[in-house]
Write an enzyme that holds these catalytic residues in place. Structure first.
Site, PDB file in Angstrom:
ATOM      1  N   TRP A  25      39.659  88.860 -34.443  1.00  0.00           N
ATOM      2  CA  TRP A  25      40.305  87.945 -33.487  1.00  0.00           C
ATOM      3  C   TRP A  25      39.411  87.594 -32.306  1.00  0.00           C
ATOM      4  CZ3 TRP A  25      44.215  84.762 -32.621  1.00  0.00           C
ATOM      5  CH2 TRP A  25      44.491  84.409 -31.291  1.00  0.00           C
ATOM      6  N   ASN A  27      39.597  85.019 -28.601  1.00  0.00           N
ATOM      7  CA  ASN A  27      40.152  83.935 -27.789  1.00  0.00           C
ATOM      8  C   ASN A  27      39.129  83.470 -26.761  1.00  0.00           C
ATOM      9  OD1 ASN A  27      41.803  86.557 -27.087  1.00  0.00           O
ATOM     10  ND2 ASN A  27      42.028  85.421 -25.218  1.00  0.00           N
ATOM     11  N   ASP A  28      39.436  83.449 -25.492  1.00  0.00           N
ATOM     12  CA  ASP A  28      38.626  82.718 -24.505  1.00  0.00           C
ATOM     13  C   ASP A  28      37.119  82.985 -24.543  1.00  0.00           C
ATOM     14  OD1 ASP A  28      41.276  82.882 -23.757  1.00  0.00           O
ATOM     15  OD2 ASP A  28      40.899  83.555 -21.725  1.00  0.00           O
ATOM     16  N   SER A  85      39.334  88.175 -19.457  1.00  0.00           N
ATOM     17  CA  SER A  85      38.362  87.093 -19.253  1.00  0.00           C
ATOM     18  C   SER A  85      37.655  87.157 -17.906  1.00  0.00           C
ATOM     19  CB  SER A  85      39.052  85.747 -19.399  1.00  0.00           C
ATOM     20  OG  SER A  85      39.368  85.547 -20.750  1.00  0.00           O
ATOM     21  N   ARG A 159      43.968  87.456 -12.474  1.00  0.00           N
ATOM     22  CA  ARG A 159      42.879  87.638 -13.449  1.00  0.00           C
ATOM     23  C   ARG A 159      41.943  86.442 -13.577  1.00  0.00           C
ATOM     24  NH1 ARG A 159      47.649  87.507 -16.742  1.00  0.00           N
ATOM     25  NH2 ARG A 159      47.844  85.587 -17.945  1.00  0.00           N
ATOM     26  N   ASP A 160      40.952  86.672 -14.415  1.00  0.00           N
ATOM     27  CA  ASP A 160      39.976  85.682 -14.888  1.00  0.00           C
ATOM     28  C   ASP A 160      39.034  85.215 -13.768  1.00  0.00           C
ATOM     29  OD1 ASP A 160      41.553  86.030 -17.130  1.00  0.00           O
ATOM     30  OD2 ASP A 160      42.593  84.112 -16.927  1.00  0.00           O
ATOM     31  N   GLU A 211      45.692  80.266 -15.579  1.00  0.00           N
ATOM     32  CA  GLU A 211      44.680  81.186 -16.100  1.00  0.00           C
ATOM     33  C   GLU A 211      43.301  80.519 -16.025  1.00  0.00           C
ATOM     34  OE1 GLU A 211      47.169  83.684 -19.391  1.00  0.00           O
ATOM     35  OE2 GLU A 211      46.316  81.839 -20.146  1.00  0.00           O
ATOM     36  N   TRP A 298      47.918  79.306 -27.750  1.00  0.00           N
ATOM     37  CA  TRP A 298      48.694  80.544 -27.822  1.00  0.00           C
ATOM     38  C   TRP A 298      49.996  80.373 -28.597  1.00  0.00           C
ATOM     39  CZ3 TRP A 298      46.577  84.908 -27.633  1.00  0.00           C
ATOM     40  CH2 TRP A 298      45.505  85.155 -26.789  1.00  0.00           C
TER      41      TRP A 298
HETATM   42  C1  FRU Z   1      43.805  83.145 -21.545  1.00  0.00           C
HETATM   43  C2  FRU Z   1      44.057  84.615 -21.302  1.00  0.00           C
HETATM   44  C3  FRU Z   1      43.447  85.049 -20.001  1.00  0.00           C
HETATM   45  C4  FRU Z   1      43.250  86.534 -20.203  1.00  0.00           C
HETATM   46  C5  FRU Z   1      42.874  86.587 -21.674  1.00  0.00           C
HETATM   47  C6  FRU Z   1      43.358  87.821 -22.376  1.00  0.00           C
HETATM   48  O1  FRU Z   1      43.849  82.773 -22.866  1.00  0.00           O
HETATM   49  O2  FRU Z   1      45.443  84.881 -21.344  1.00  0.00           O
HETATM   50  O3  FRU Z   1      44.224  84.751 -18.860  1.00  0.00           O
HETATM   51  O4  FRU Z   1      42.264  87.050 -19.382  1.00  0.00           O
HETATM   52  O5  FRU Z   1      43.426  85.437 -22.273  1.00  0.00           O
HETATM   53  O6  FRU Z   1      42.815  87.898 -23.648  1.00  0.00           O
END
Ligand code: FRU
Length: 499
Positions: A25, A27-28, A85, A159-160, A211, A298
């Site tokens: 998997w 994601n970002d 992230s 976050r991020d 985010e 998502w």
């Molecule tokens: C965005 C997010 C971020 C977070 C990450 C977790 O897609 O939700 O805000 O840091 O993915 O995987």
């Protein structure tokens, strides 16, 4: 599994000109920074699983933004939490003191997500951590003083971090998503951070949590005027459901962001359902503002029918600001590096398209991955040109522009598997009014369409899952009259296979 193990990249729905991890998997995109000739791409990664879980930072590097070398996982969860992230910078003057006195250290910022704290009902379970590298990003040392930014106010979504050097203030700046706001912090040394301001109350879209902020200046129409752009990903609440990235333009004074538009204005960096969490590379030597985003959503990203991996990134995009119709808009372009993948150019001839059927004009098409650049002359107010990508078995993806409705769209409802999630929308739409000529630039991969109209003033990105390879392309009109004007189609060489 070690992501550096050699993958085949020949599996069904494996994209051929886009980054995806060999397995598991993703994601970002995270920590994107250019250093010593390499574009670093880190990414949210859950090794050993094809759904989201305790996050690591996967890692790859590229010298041309297209071909990627997989490297071992860079950051793993520790006692403070999983690694969410964030961003990375080079610290050329060693203000952090984390360097060895020779090469500037790379410094990465990420969010610690303490799942146990969350389960225990705490609200301060997200904090900001730092790791640094003295060997061109190959190994990372977590800072012993982590977290560098605790969550004193107990904000649940905190976050991020996006960090950059702000020369006028002589400070490092951190932009951080905090609930449905962005908070700004300053630091002289990347280690101590002080809150300076907040933006977001009453501005833009608040359909979901904010985010992955990014903040950077860009010249308007190449300069000398400059505006700051604030990117914010929002989930849910996107224009086609689920995840999407909005942007604001304005001014940054070193402490906070001041938006130049009306509070109720909502602008999307890309209208498609599959362009999320996009942020830009730090330290790009030629000054281009290069973005890459997670090409998924998502709402259904964890259900898409791929194995043994899930998710790909968009192509890198070059961002610019252009004044169009009195407004300053964020525009997307494909990077010039892409031209190196082009093969077998096919000129597309001008042809009259009157309403007949939507596949009246077969076009030379090398099959995905491919690039198309073409224009439609719109000769009646109801002109509705379409491009149809299809398989001999009848699967299809339509790219269309409906002048009567003022809408650009990608219709993937008859492409193939779509039943893996009820939230996977069939048609992705962007409100848009073209002039007398609609210019399209598209990259068509084996399971994705990235569509830019009129020099990237509108961008629409959508995945599809083909029931059989879409090897045919035709143009037609669903209503009205128009003309396909000159254009070109190219085969794109796979970034993963020879040839
Ligand atoms: C965005 C997010 C971020 C977070 C990450 C977790 O897609 O939700 O805000 O840091 O993915 O995987």
């Amino acid at each position: 599994m070690n992501p550096a193990a050699t993958p085949a990249y020949t599996e069904p729905h494996r994209l051929q000109v886009h980054f995806s991890p060999p397995s598991s998997w993703m994601n970002d995109p995270n920590g994107m920074v250019y250093a010593q000739g390499e574009y670093h791409l880190f990414y949210q990664y859950h090794p050993g699983s094809t759904v989201w879980g305790p996050m690591h930072w996967g890692h790859a590097v590229s010298r041309d933004l297209l071909h990627w070398e997989h490297l071992p996982v860079a950051l793993e969860p520790d006692a403070l939490g999983a690694i969410f992230s964030g961003s990375a910078v080079a610290d050329p003057d060693n203000r952090s003191g984390l360097g060895d006195g020779h090469t500037p250290p790379l410094v990465a910022f990420f969010t610690y997500h303490d799942a146990e704290g969350e389960r225990a009902g705490r609200s301060d379970y997200q904090t900001q951590g730092l790791a640094y590298s003295r060997d061109a990003g190959r190994t990372w040392i977590k800072y012993p003083g982590n977290p560098v930014l605790p969550n004193r106010a107990g904000i649940r979504d905190f976050r991020d971090p996006k960090v950059f050097w702000h020369a006028p203030a002589g400070q490092w700046i951190m932009a951080l998503a905090a609930g449905d706001r962005v908070q700004f912090f300053q630091s002289p040394n990347l280690l101590q951070w002080a809150f300076t301001g907040e933006f977001g109350a009453g501005y833009g879209s608040h359909g979901g949590v904010w985010e992955c902020p990014d903040l950077f200046p860009l010249p308007v129409d190449g300069g000398p005027e400059e505006r700051w752009v604030l990117l914010l990903s929002i989930n849910p609440g996107g224009p086609n459901g689920g995840s999407a990235t909005q942007y604001f333009t304005g001014h940054f004074d070193g402490q906070t962001f001041i938006c130049d538009g009306p509070p109720e204005q909502v602008r999307w960096m890309d209208y498609g359902p599959d362009n999320y969490a996009g942020v830009t590379w730090s330290e790009v030597p030629d000054g281009r503002r290069l973005l890459m985003a997670w090409m998924s959503n998502w709402d259904y990203g964890q259900q898409v029918p791929t194995s043994p991996w899930r998710s790909a990134m968009t192509l890198p995009r070059v961002l610019s600001l252009r004044r169009i119709g009195g407004e300053v808009l964020l525009c997307n372009a494909f990077p010039e590096e892409l031209a190196a993948l082009r093969a077998d150019p096919q000129p597309l001839q001008t042809a009259l398209l009157a309403r007949e059927d939507f596949a009246a004009l077969p076009l030379p098409y090398p099959a995905a991955p491919a690039e198309l650049e073409l224009s439609f002359g719109l000769e009646t107010a109801d002109a509705h040109p379409v491009l149809r990508l299809s398989s001999p078995e009848g699967h299809q993806v339509l790219i269309g522009y409906d002048a009567a409705r003022g809408e650009l769209y990608i219709d993937r409802s008859c492409a193939g598997p779509a039943d893996f999630s009820a939230k996977y929308p069939g048609i992705a739409r962007a409100p848009y009014r073209a002039g007398a000529v609609l210019r399209l630039h598209a990259v068509l991969d084996t399971g994705s369409v990235e569509l830019l109209a009129d020099g990237g003033a509108v961008s629409l990105t959508a995945l599809y899952f083909a029931g059989a390879p879409l090897t045919q392309l035709s143009a037609g009109m669903l209503a009205g009259q128009g003309r396909m004007l000159e254009g070109s189609a190219w085969r794109l060489r796979s970034i993963w296979q020879a040839g």
